[in-house]
Design an enzyme around this catalytic site. Structure first.
Site, short mmCIF file in Angstrom:
data_model
loop_
_atom_site.label_atom_id
_atom_site.label_comp_id
_atom_site.label_asym_id
_atom_site.label_seq_id
_atom_site.Cartn_x
_atom_site.Cartn_y
_atom_site.Cartn_z
N CYS A 38 -20.91 4.67 -2.01
CA CYS A 38 -20.48 5.05 -3.43
C CYS A 38 -21.62 5.89 -4.21
CB CYS A 38 -20.26 3.95 -4.37
SG CYS A 38 -20.01 3.98 -5.92
N SER A 40 -23.07 5.08 -7.00
CA SER A 40 -24.09 4.09 -7.24
C SER A 40 -25.18 3.89 -6.35
CB SER A 40 -23.35 2.88 -7.89
OG SER A 40 -22.47 3.05 -9.06
N HIS A 43 -27.47 6.53 -6.78
CA HIS A 43 -28.29 6.33 -8.13
C HIS A 43 -29.55 5.37 -7.59
CE1 HIS A 43 -28.25 6.65 -12.41
NE2 HIS A 43 -28.52 5.30 -12.44
N HIS A 60 -22.43 -1.83 -2.00
CA HIS A 60 -22.07 -2.99 -2.92
C HIS A 60 -20.51 -3.12 -2.96
CE1 HIS A 60 -21.67 0.86 -5.31
NE2 HIS A 60 -20.93 0.07 -5.98
N CYS A 163 -15.13 -1.86 -5.49
CA CYS A 163 -15.75 -1.08 -6.65
C CYS A 163 -14.98 -0.03 -7.12
CB CYS A 163 -17.27 -0.49 -6.07
SG CYS A 163 -17.73 0.73 -7.35
#
Length: 359
Positions: A38, A40, A43, A60, A163
Site C-alpha cells: 500500500c 501507506s 509513506h 499492514h 486496508c
C-alpha cells in the site's frame, strides 16, 4: 521467521531472520498467507511517519491462518482464517465507547514497557508498522486487529479487506454516508479509491466520476461502476467535474497531497462534502476559499474508513462469496517476500490497483 526489515528511512527493506517472542494473553500469532503493498507502507518507508520505530517491518493489510492465541483470547482459535488490519482498539476508552475505535486512545500496537518485545533481530526489538508488520512469514498482533472470516474466502483476496476495501468502501459508508442518488467523484483510483468507487455504486450513487492520471486505473474504475472517467494528466479535473455535474455531493480524495485535497473541495456543489482519505505529510497546509463556507461546503477526514473491523471484514467477505462485492479487479501482480523492496519503489508507477505478496 523471514521478514523484510527496514533499518533506515528511505532505505530498502532487507530479508532477515526475526525471532518471534512468547505470546501474551491478548495476542494472536498468525501465519501470513498474503499481504498487500500500500502507499501507506511507502509513506512510512520514506519517513512520512517520523515517530515510526526503526528497525521496523512494514506491511499492514494481510490475511492468514491463526497459529496460536493468548490465554484470554476467545474470538479466534488456531486454524481460523483471519484478516489483519491496523484497527486494534481497547474497547474501553472514550472513542471506543462512542463507536469510533479508529481513534482509540490505547490501540495496543506496541507492548507496554516491561513486557518484552514481540519481535527481535539479533536480540534487539523490531517495530511493527501500525502494529501489524505483515511483510513477514508470521505476525504477532493484538487480538482486536484480527477478524475471523469464512474459510471459503480466498486469502489473497481477503488481504485486501485489511486496508484497501475497509478504508475506501468505509469512507463512503461510514464517513461520507453517501445516499441513494448522490453524485460522487473519487480522486485517485488505486486500491482504496477503486473500493470507494465500488462503495458509491453499492450505495446507489447516480453518478460516479473516477479521476486518475493513469488510463489503466480508470478502466478498472469503470468495471467497478464509475459512470464517467477523468484523466487528470491531460484535463483540469475540477473543471471537468463541474462541466459534467455542476458540482458533486461528495468527493472522496485518496491521494493525500494539498493540490488534490484543494481540487476535491473545488468540485463540490452547495452543501457538498469532501472526504480526505489520503495520508498527508506532516507540515502540509491548504489554501481554500473562505467564501465557500457560505455555501455550507464541508471538508472532513476519514481514518481507516471509520471501520468496525470485526463487523465489516466478515461482511465484505460474505458479500464477495455471494457475488455482491467484486475484489478480483483489485488484484495486480503477485510477488514474493524478496520482491517487497522493488514493489515499494514501483508503487507510484504501477498500473495495477494492488500488488500482493504471497507466502
Amino acid at each position: 521467521m523471514k521478514a523484510a526489515v527496514l533499518t533506515e528511512f528511505d532505505g530498502r527493506p532487507e530479508i532477515a531472520d526475526v525471532t518471534v517472542g512468547d505470546i501474551l494473553p491478548q495476542e494472536v500469532r498468525i501465519r501470513t498467507a498474503a499481504t498487500g503493498v500500500c502507499h501507506s507502507d511507502r509513506h512510512g518507508q520514506t519517513g512520512g511517519i517520523p515517530s515510526m520505530p526503526i528497525p521496523a517491518i512494514l506491511g499492514h493489510e494481510a490475511a492468514g491462518e491463526v497459529l496460536e492465541v493468548g490465554s484470554q483470547v476467545t474470538s479466534v482459535r488456531p486454524g481460523d482464517h483471519v484478516v489483519v488490519a491496523p484497527a486494534a482498539s481497547c474497547g474501553l476508552c472514550e472513542w471506543c465507547s462512542k463507536g469510533h475505535p479508529q481513534h482509540c486512545a490505547d490501540q495496543g500496537r506496541v507492548r507496554a514497557p516491561g513486557l518484552g518485545d514481540r519481535l527481535t533481530l539479533d536480540g534487539s526489538g523490531v517495530g511493527q508498522f501500525v502494529g501489524v508488520g505483515s511483510f513477514a512469514e508470521e505476525m504477532m498482533v493484538q487480538v482486536t486487529a484480527v477478524a475471523r472470516i469464512p474459510k471459503e474466502m480466498p486469502l489473497d483476496k481477503a488481504a485486501l479487506l485489511g486496508c484497501a476495501v475497509i478504508t475506501g468502501l468505509g469512507a463512503v459508508r461510514h464517513s461520507a454516508q453517501v445516499r441513494f442518488g448522490d453524485t460522487v467523484a473519487v480522486i485517485g483510483c488505486g486500491g482504496v479509491g477503486l473500493s470507494a468507487v465500488q462503495g458509491a455504486a453499492l450505495a446507489g450513487a447516480s453518478r460516479i466520476i473516477g479521476i486518475d492520471r493513469m488510463a489503466s486505473k480508470l478502466e478498472i474504475a469503470k468495471q467497478f461502476g464509475a459512470t464517467d472517467m477523468v484523466d487528470a494528466s491531460t484535463t483540469d479535473p475540477v473543471q471537468a467535474v463541474l462541466e459534467l455535474t455542476g458540482g458533486v455531493d461528495h468527493c472522496i480524495e485518496v491521494v493525500g497531497i494539498p493540490a488534490t485535497i484543494e481540487q476535491a473541495f473545488g468540485m463540490l456543489r452547495t452543501r457538498g462534502t469532501a472526504t480526505v482519505v489520503g495520508l498527508p505529510h506532516p507540515g502540509d497546509t491548504l489554501s481554500l476559499p473562505a467564501s465557500a463556507m457560505l455555501q455550507e461546503k464541508r471538508l472532513q477526514g476519514s481514518r481507516l474508513g471509520g471501520t468496525q473491523l470485526r463487523v465489516d471484514a466478515p461482511l465484505y467477505a460474505e458479500m464477495y462469496l455471494s457475488g455482491r462485492l467484486d475484489l478480483d479487479p483489485l488484484m495486480g501482480s503477485t510477488v514474493s517476500l524478496a520482491d517487497v523492496g522493488d514493489a515499494l519503489e514501483q508503487i507510484d508507477s504501477s498500473t495495477s490497483a494492488r500488488t500482493i505478496v504471497t507466502f
